[in-house]
Design a protein around this motif. Structure first.
Motif, PDB file in Angstrom:
ATOM      1  N   ALA A   4       0.800  -1.227   0.000  1.00  0.00           N
ATOM      2  CA  ALA A   4       0.000   0.000   0.000  1.00  0.00           C
ATOM      3  C   ALA A   4       0.828   1.269   0.000  1.00  0.00           C
ATOM      4  N   GLN A   5       2.050   1.222   0.519  1.00  0.00           N
ATOM      5  CA  GLN A   5       2.794   2.455   0.723  1.00  0.00           C
ATOM      6  C   GLN A   5       4.162   2.474   0.057  1.00  0.00           C
ATOM      7  N   PHE A   6       4.809   1.316  -0.086  1.00  0.00           N
ATOM      8  CA  PHE A   6       6.213   1.293  -0.496  1.00  0.00           C
ATOM      9  C   PHE A   6       6.453   0.612  -1.841  1.00  0.00           C
ATOM     10  N   ASN A   7       5.458   0.720  -2.732  1.00  0.00           N
ATOM     11  CA  ASN A   7       5.635   0.286  -4.114  1.00  0.00           C
ATOM     12  C   ASN A   7       6.088  -1.177  -4.207  1.00  0.00           C
ATOM     13  N   ARG A   8       5.491  -2.022  -3.374  1.00  0.00           N
ATOM     14  CA  ARG A   8       5.759  -3.465  -3.383  1.00  0.00           C
ATOM     15  C   ARG A   8       7.250  -3.773  -3.225  1.00  0.00           C
ATOM     16  N   CYS A   9       7.846  -3.166  -2.214  1.00  0.00           N
ATOM     17  CA  CYS A   9       9.269  -3.395  -1.940  1.00  0.00           C
ATOM     18  C   CYS A   9       9.492  -4.816  -1.423  1.00  0.00           C
ATOM     19  N   ASN A  10      10.752  -5.201  -1.257  1.00  0.00           N
ATOM     20  CA  ASN A  10      11.092  -6.506  -0.713  1.00  0.00           C
ATOM     21  C   ASN A  10      10.505  -6.678   0.681  1.00  0.00           C
ATOM     22  N   ILE A  11      10.238  -7.927   1.046  1.00  0.00           N
ATOM     23  CA  ILE A  11       9.697  -8.240   2.365  1.00  0.00           C
ATOM     24  C   ILE A  11      10.642  -9.195   3.088  1.00  0.00           C
ATOM     25  N   GLY A  12      10.992  -8.837   4.315  1.00  0.00           N
ATOM     26  CA  GLY A  12      11.818  -9.690   5.156  1.00  0.00           C
ATOM     27  C   GLY A  12      11.030 -10.202   6.346  1.00  0.00           C
ATOM     28  N   TYR A  13      11.530 -11.274   6.960  1.00  0.00           N
ATOM     29  CA  TYR A  13      10.827 -11.904   8.078  1.00  0.00           C
ATOM     30  C   TYR A  13      11.819 -12.227   9.187  1.00  0.00           C
ATOM     31  N   LEU A  14      11.516 -11.779  10.399  1.00  0.00           N
ATOM     32  CA  LEU A  14      12.380 -12.014  11.553  1.00  0.00           C
ATOM     33  C   LEU A  14      11.593 -12.780  12.611  1.00  0.00           C
ATOM     34  N   LYS A  15      11.883 -14.060  12.734  1.00  0.00           N
ATOM     35  CA  LYS A  15      11.199 -14.920  13.696  1.00  0.00           C
ATOM     36  C   LYS A  15      12.020 -14.964  14.975  1.00  0.00           C
ATOM     37  N   CYS A  16      11.510 -14.311  16.022  1.00  0.00           N
ATOM     38  CA  CYS A  16      12.240 -14.231  17.291  1.00  0.00           C
ATOM     39  C   CYS A  16      11.858 -15.383  18.206  1.00  0.00           C
ATOM     40  N   ILE A  17      12.861 -15.985  18.802  1.00  0.00           N
ATOM     41  CA  ILE A  17      12.660 -17.057  19.774  1.00  0.00           C
ATOM     42  C   ILE A  17      13.109 -16.537  21.134  1.00  0.00           C
ATOM     43  N   LYS A  18      12.164 -16.400  22.057  1.00  0.00           N
ATOM     44  CA  LYS A  18      12.483 -15.882  23.386  1.00  0.00           C
ATOM     45  C   LYS A  18      12.841 -17.039  24.316  1.00  0.00           C
ATOM     46  N   LEU A  37      17.513 -13.722  23.584  1.00  0.00           N
ATOM     47  CA  LEU A  37      16.723 -13.792  22.356  1.00  0.00           C
ATOM     48  C   LEU A  37      17.588 -14.378  21.254  1.00  0.00           C
ATOM     49  N   GLN A  38      16.962 -15.049  20.326  1.00  0.00           N
ATOM     50  CA  GLN A  38      17.679 -15.476  19.134  1.00  0.00           C
ATOM     51  C   GLN A  38      16.703 -15.523  17.972  1.00  0.00           C
ATOM     52  N   LEU A  39      17.238 -15.505  16.761  1.00  0.00           N
ATOM     53  CA  LEU A  39      16.408 -15.525  15.563  1.00  0.00           C
ATOM     54  C   LEU A  39      16.374 -16.923  14.975  1.00  0.00           C
ATOM     55  N   SER A  40      15.178 -17.341  14.598  1.00  0.00           N
ATOM     56  CA  SER A  40      14.997 -18.666  14.005  1.00  0.00           C
ATOM     57  C   SER A  40      15.670 -18.724  12.642  1.00  0.00           C
ATOM     58  N   PRO A  41      16.172 -19.906  12.253  1.00  0.00           N
ATOM     59  CA  PRO A  41      16.721 -20.059  10.900  1.00  0.00           C
ATOM     60  C   PRO A  41      15.669 -19.876   9.812  1.00  0.00           C
ATOM     61  N   HIS A  42      14.397 -19.851  10.192  1.00  0.00           N
ATOM     62  CA  HIS A  42      13.328 -19.615   9.222  1.00  0.00           C
ATOM     63  C   HIS A  42      13.175 -18.133   8.889  1.00  0.00           C
ATOM     64  N   SER A  43      13.945 -17.275   9.551  1.00  0.00           N
ATOM     65  CA  SER A  43      13.925 -15.846   9.204  1.00  0.00           C
ATOM     66  C   SER A  43      14.401 -15.665   7.775  1.00  0.00           C
ATOM     67  N   ASN A  44      13.940 -14.583   7.156  1.00  0.00           N
ATOM     68  CA  ASN A  44      14.280 -14.359   5.744  1.00  0.00           C
ATOM     69  C   ASN A  44      14.871 -12.967   5.552  1.00  0.00           C
ATOM     70  N   TYR A  45      16.030 -12.907   4.883  1.00  0.00           N
ATOM     71  CA  TYR A  45      16.719 -11.646   4.610  1.00  0.00           C
ATOM     72  C   TYR A  45      16.846 -11.472   3.093  1.00  0.00           C
ATOM     73  N   PRO A  46      16.057 -10.600   2.479  1.00  0.00           N
ATOM     74  CA  PRO A  46      16.189 -10.398   1.034  1.00  0.00           C
ATOM     75  C   PRO A  46      17.519  -9.714   0.700  1.00  0.00           C
ATOM     76  N   GLU A  47      17.965  -9.950  -0.513  1.00  0.00           N
ATOM     77  CA  GLU A  47      19.201  -9.300  -0.964  1.00  0.00           C
ATOM     78  C   GLU A  47      18.926  -7.817  -1.207  1.00  0.00           C
ATOM     79  N   LEU A  48      19.772  -6.966  -0.602  1.00  0.00           N
ATOM     80  CA  LEU A  48      19.573  -5.524  -0.701  1.00  0.00           C
ATOM     81  C   LEU A  48      20.879  -4.836  -1.066  1.00  0.00           C
ATOM     82  N   PRO A  49      20.797  -3.638  -1.647  1.00  0.00           N
ATOM     83  CA  PRO A  49      22.016  -2.889  -1.976  1.00  0.00           C
ATOM     84  C   PRO A  49      22.660  -2.322  -0.716  1.00  0.00           C
TER      85      PRO A  49
END
Length: 343
Positions: free
Chosen positions: A224-238, A243-255
């Motif tokens: 709706a706002q950012f022209n369909r930019c990349n989407i990342g996902y950070l799955k936090c495990i408390k 805290l730690q991040l799950s290996p299922h987290s997703n980091y898109p390639e960015l400049p």
């Protein structure tokens, strides 16, 4: 005479702020509302206009504050009572904070009132009011947000850092408030309005969502706002002490030097925000980080705070060093739950 309005709002001038909020809330619920500020033309004799509006309304909501009805309001109520006896128009007393049964006009003593809590009208009471006005249960889910106020939030210099925030009261202290999809959507719309109101264009390379509810926020904002930019996902495990991040987290390639918008459902005591900000600064080269949260919590029951530092997570958000911060709603302790499917 045919009806033009679903409800006529009658109020004492001292209760204008609450009356205006209620009128706007009912309008957003798709009711046709007569409110004097919207319909009385300056310079015209307003007495016949009031009578005409009462004739054209299907219901009358009489707001009763701590001072009781005002003199002109009493006249409105008298006219409404006569109409009610003739053609059965419902008259609904709406008891504002600080009012009691002793403030009701004698003609309304036998009417079942709608009662505000000390924090405003609740989601349940608003539904009851709409039912009283329309004789139908609300056919759509209503947002649980009941008010708004402006607040200065952390941000880069020379940018507008004052935003309009909604309030999200919880009528049951000690329990988490279950938010509805309508409320969740209203929060995302609130954040979009805040972004547009900054006075500068925010070109985002990626929207990151923290956990499932944050991911939904990031997805909507990306579209709706950012022209369909990349989407990342950070799955936090408390864990107990970390805290730690799950290996299922997703980091898109960015400049290099990317602009990243981080979305979280709520901020309480745990430093998830700082943990995530540090992680992204390690993953990407010199990122410009912006942050949006659906619900930020106060230490006390009062929601309309006058300083950002009165939020439970104020130090956490400030320490993360975001270029800009957006908050959809202020919530009561102990916090909120996202819509069922996102838990």
């Amino acid at each position: 005479m045919s009806t033009v309005f679903d409800v006529f709002i009658s109020y004492h001038s001292q209760d204008y702020t609450e009356a205006a909020k209620l009128a706007q809330t009912l309008r957003e619920a798709e009711l046709r509302v007569w409110f004097d500020e919207w319909h009385l033309q300056p310079g015209k004799n307003w007495v016949p206009e009031l009578r005409r509006a009462l004739d054209q309304s299907s219901a009358i909501a009489v707001l009763v504050g701590s001072e009781g009805p005002g003199p002109w309001q009493a006249a409105e109520v008298g006219t409404a009572v006569l109409q009610s006896s003739d053609i059965g128009i419902p008259i609904i007393p709406v008891m504002l904070p600080g009012s009691g049964n002793n403030h009701l006009p004698p003609s309304l003593q036998h009417q079942t009132p709608i009662r505000y809590s000390s924090h405003g009208i609740s989601f349940e009471c608003l539904s009851q009011l709409i039912w009283a006005i329309t004789s139908k249960r609300p056919r759509v889910s209503l947002t649980q947000m009941v008010g708004e106020f402006s607040l200065e939030v952390p941000g880069e210099r020379n940018r507008n850092s004052r935003i309009m925030i909604s309030t999200l009261p919880n009528e049951t202290p000690g329990t988490l408030l279950d938010t509805t999809w309508e409320t969740f959507g209203s929060g995302i719309e609130r954040i979009i309005h805040q972004i547009k109101g900054q006075g500068w264009r925010l070109d985002v390379d990626a929207c990151f969502g923290i956990n499932e509810a944050g991911l939904v926020m990031a997805t909507f904002l990306s579209s709706a706002q950012f022209n369909r930019c990349n989407i990342g996902y950070l799955k936090c495990i408390k864990q107990r002490s970390s805290l730690q991040l799950s290996p299922h987290s997703n980091y898109p390639e960015l400049p290099d030097n990317p602009t990243i918008f981080i979305c979280d459902f709520e901020v309480k005591y745990a430093d998830v925000v700082g943990f995530v900000a540090n992680d992204l600064r390690k993953k990407y080269v010199n990122p410009d980080l912006h942050f949006a949260v659906f619900g930020a919590m106060t230490e006390e029951r009062r929601l309309e705070i006058d300083a950002f530092q009165k939020l439970t997570g104020a130090e956490i958000i400030t320490a993360a060093g975001f270029t800009s911060v957006f908050i959809a709603a202020i919530m009561n302790p102990p916090g909120i739950e996202p819509p069922l499917e996102l838990r």
